[in-house]
Design an enzyme around this catalytic site. Structure first.
Site, PDB file in Angstrom:
ATOM      1  N   CYS A  25       0.660  -1.164   0.094  1.00 20.21           N
ATOM      2  CA  CYS A  25       0.092  -0.134  -0.111  1.00 20.21           C
ATOM      3  C   CYS A  25       0.656   1.378   0.060  1.00 20.21           C
ATOM      4  CB  CYS A  25      -0.962  -0.010   0.984  1.00 20.21           C
ATOM      5  SG  CYS A  25      -2.064  -1.456   1.187  1.00 20.21           S
TER       6      CYS A  25
ATOM      7  N   CYS B 114     -12.786   0.519   8.786  1.00 26.36           N
ATOM      8  CA  CYS B 114     -11.864   0.215   7.739  1.00 26.36           C
ATOM      9  C   CYS B 114     -11.816   0.926   6.280  1.00 26.36           C
ATOM     10  CB  CYS B 114     -12.232  -1.313   7.129  1.00 26.36           C
ATOM     11  SG  CYS B 114     -12.244  -2.500   8.711  1.00 26.36           S
ATOM     12  N   SER B 115     -10.852   1.148   5.753  1.00 28.61           N
ATOM     13  CA  SER B 115     -10.765   1.912   4.430  1.00 28.61           C
ATOM     14  C   SER B 115     -11.671   0.823   3.449  1.00 28.61           C
ATOM     15  CB  SER B 115      -9.268   2.186   4.035  1.00 28.61           C
ATOM     16  OG  SER B 115      -8.443   0.884   3.877  1.00 28.61           O
TER      17      SER B 115
ATOM     18  N   ILE C  65     -12.506  -0.801  -0.490  1.00 32.89           N
ATOM     19  CA  ILE C  65     -11.949  -1.273  -1.957  1.00 32.89           C
ATOM     20  C   ILE C  65     -12.145  -0.201  -3.045  1.00 32.89           C
ATOM     21  CG2 ILE C  65     -11.843  -3.128  -3.506  1.00 32.89           C
ATOM     22  CD1 ILE C  65     -12.282  -5.008  -1.211  1.00 32.89           C
TER      23      ILE C  65
ATOM     24  N   LYS D  97      -9.862   6.297   4.763  1.00 36.23           N
ATOM     25  CA  LYS D  97     -11.194   5.661   5.108  1.00 36.23           C
ATOM     26  C   LYS D  97     -12.143   6.285   4.299  1.00 36.23           C
ATOM     27  CE  LYS D  97     -14.470   4.532   7.326  1.00 36.23           C
ATOM     28  NZ  LYS D  97     -15.065   4.292   6.101  1.00 36.23           N
TER      29      LYS D  97
ATOM     30  N   HIS E 223      -9.359   4.094  -1.100  1.00 37.03           N
ATOM     31  CA  HIS E 223      -7.854   3.638  -0.885  1.00 37.03           C
ATOM     32  C   HIS E 223      -7.692   2.503  -2.145  1.00 37.03           C
ATOM     33  CE1 HIS E 223      -3.988   2.165   0.617  1.00 37.03           C
ATOM     34  NE2 HIS E 223      -4.471   1.181   1.296  1.00 37.03           N
TER      35      HIS E 223
END
Lengths: 382, 100
Positions: free
Chosen positions: A83, A205-206, A208, A326, A330
């Protein structure tokens, strides 16, 4: 050191089912060239930040792939560091320009993730961890959940405090038309969202994401009339163990501490000089740990500071004006480049409704894996 | 991704990790699994400090809710880790089991 940023651009982030990786890059490069006021003939090398094109899309060799798409035959390479691929591509661009081998280079980060099933994406992302972690079924949320639990044990950090990170970043994203989720969420919504890997819930969570971001870096100053001029004044990387089990300490990321210390030294500044920062909030706990690793708050004090609004628009330093990973999204290889674009726009004073008034110095914090790679950039207005 | 030869190579390391005790440093319960782990979810994953001084990450099995806590004593056991791939070789590895 001083590397000029001649221009920056990002695509819309989100579930972009009608757009291919080629189209994403084509769009963003067209925008960045126009922002920089240069033609593509001035690009002397291309650095592509990407993690998953081979694993998910079956397409490697992205340097040549995108060079062909852009109609260029200049040197072109893909840089991969999970990442942190985007941040590493920017670092490679800075090295290329400061070595004087190239004058002007294109750095483009891109990721296409939503074409694939979530289980497949989760498995592909686990390529950034260790084999032992894969064998345990430890997904990325699970690895950050292990860091979160350690932070909770050591400092008494609560799930409420983590949720405030998501609330703040969604508020900032509500001011960003390019964000994947340009709307606010409430504390209750975050706390009531389904558990992914305890204590992390869906809204910790970030997401997809598909998206691309690009910058033009140069050793030449920006052309007359393009004031103010924005420069990268520090670019630093550090590496830690791939797996979490090999770390001495689980409530911090040593690589982020080392890279930021190097970057502050390179720029000759201290954490209190930073007006605005884009940090790697792949999970809410990651932003809390980042605040402590970057020296913005003492260890164990960041969670409450975020809750009190100290890093929200109006506070200092303002963190993740884009909405962060977030809420802005991402697309892993694009994230590190997008962070540079956001800080560039902030320092230029063109960040729109999310503008931090009078921002002079900004920082980006991009992390690969569960903290094995950290990339820090510091940008300043000339 | 997990070829038989890779399984064979990695399994030679497993015996060195059998029958060790340790205590939990951190844990999580995974509700959304990756491909290959769907049938096991939700499952617990822990980082454990082992008696050989090394830390290891693996699943916690045969546990009750009270065992999911930092400091809980565990021992290493041999278990199937994930679904077999196309070649049908069953992958075995280390997991943790609580001890009192």
């Amino acid at each position: 050191m001083k590397t000029a940023i001649l221009g920056g651009a990002t695509t819309k982030f989100g579930e972009l089912w009608d757009v291919s990786p080629r189209d994403l890059v084509k769009q963003v490069v067209k925008q960045v060239l126009s922002d920089a006021g240069i033609g593509k003939a001035q690009i002397q090398a291309i650095f592509v930040g990407n993690m998953l094109s081979g694993t998910l899309g079956g397409q490697d060799h992205l340097g040549a792939f995108f060079a062909e798409e852009l109609g260029l035959t200049v040197p072109a390479v893909k840089i991969e560091g999970a990442c942190a691929s985007g941040g590493l591509a920017v670092h490679a661009g800075v090295l290329a320009v400061s070595s004087n081998i190239y004058q002007t280079v294109l750095v483009v980060g891109v990721e296409k993730m939503t074409d694939h099933k979530p289980e497949e994406v989760a498995k592909a992302l686990m390529g950034a961890g260790s084999d032992v972690e894969r064998e345990a079924g430890a997904t990325f949320p699970a690895l950050y959940a292990l860091l979160a639990r350690a932070h909770m044990e050591k400092y008494g950090t609560t799930e409420d405090e983590m949720a405030y990170v998501a609330v703040k970043n969604h508020y900032h994203a509500s001011l960003n038309s390019h964000a994947q989720f340009p709307y606010p969420v409430s504390l209750e919504q975050v706390l009531k969202s389904p558990v992914i890997a305890s204590p992390l819930k869906l809204l910790d969570c970030s997401p997809i994401t598909d998206g691309a971001a690009a910058v033009i870096l140069s050793s030449l100053p920006a052309k007359q009339g393009s004031n103010p001029k924005i420069n990268i004044i520090a670019s630093a990387i550090a590496t830690d163990t791939l797996g979490l089990a090999e770390r001495e300490e689980l409530a911090l990321l040593k690589a982020a501490r080392q890279a930021s210390q190097k970057a502050y030294q390179m720029a000759g500044i201290s954490p209190k000089d930073i007006d605005v920062a884009e940090v790697h909030d792949c999970f809410t706990i990651a932003e809390i740990i980042a605040m402590e690793d970057l020296g913005f708050f003492p260890s164990g004090k960041a969670a409450n500071a975020i809750k009190m609004g100290k890093t929200k628009l109006g506070g200092h330093p303002v963190v993740n004006t884009s909405g962060g990973l977030k809420a802005s999204g991402h697309p892993v290889g694009a994230t590190g480049v997008k962070q540079i674009v956001e800080i560039h726009n902030q320092l230029k004073g063109i960040a729109g409704k999310k503008q931090v008034p009078g921002a002079r110095i900004g920082l980006t914090h991009n992390v690969g894996g569960s903290g094995a790679t950290a990339v820090i950039h510091i940008l300043a207005k000339e | 991704m997990i070829s038989p030869v890779k399984i064979w190579r990695n399994q030679k390391k497993i015996r060195l990790l059998l029958s060790l005790t340790g205590h939990i440093l951190s844990f999580t319960k995974v509700h959304v699994p990756p491909a290959g782990f769907e049938s096991q979810a939700p499952y617990a994953v822990a980082i454990v400090k082992l008696s050989n001084k090394k830390n290891y990450t693996a699943q916690l099995v045969e546990f009750e809710k009270k065992h999911l806590s930092v400091g809980q004593k565990v021992k290493t056991v041999l278990r199937r880790t994930r679904e077999a791939g196309e070649e049908q070789v069953i992958p075995y590895g280390i997991k943790f089991k609580p001890i009192d």
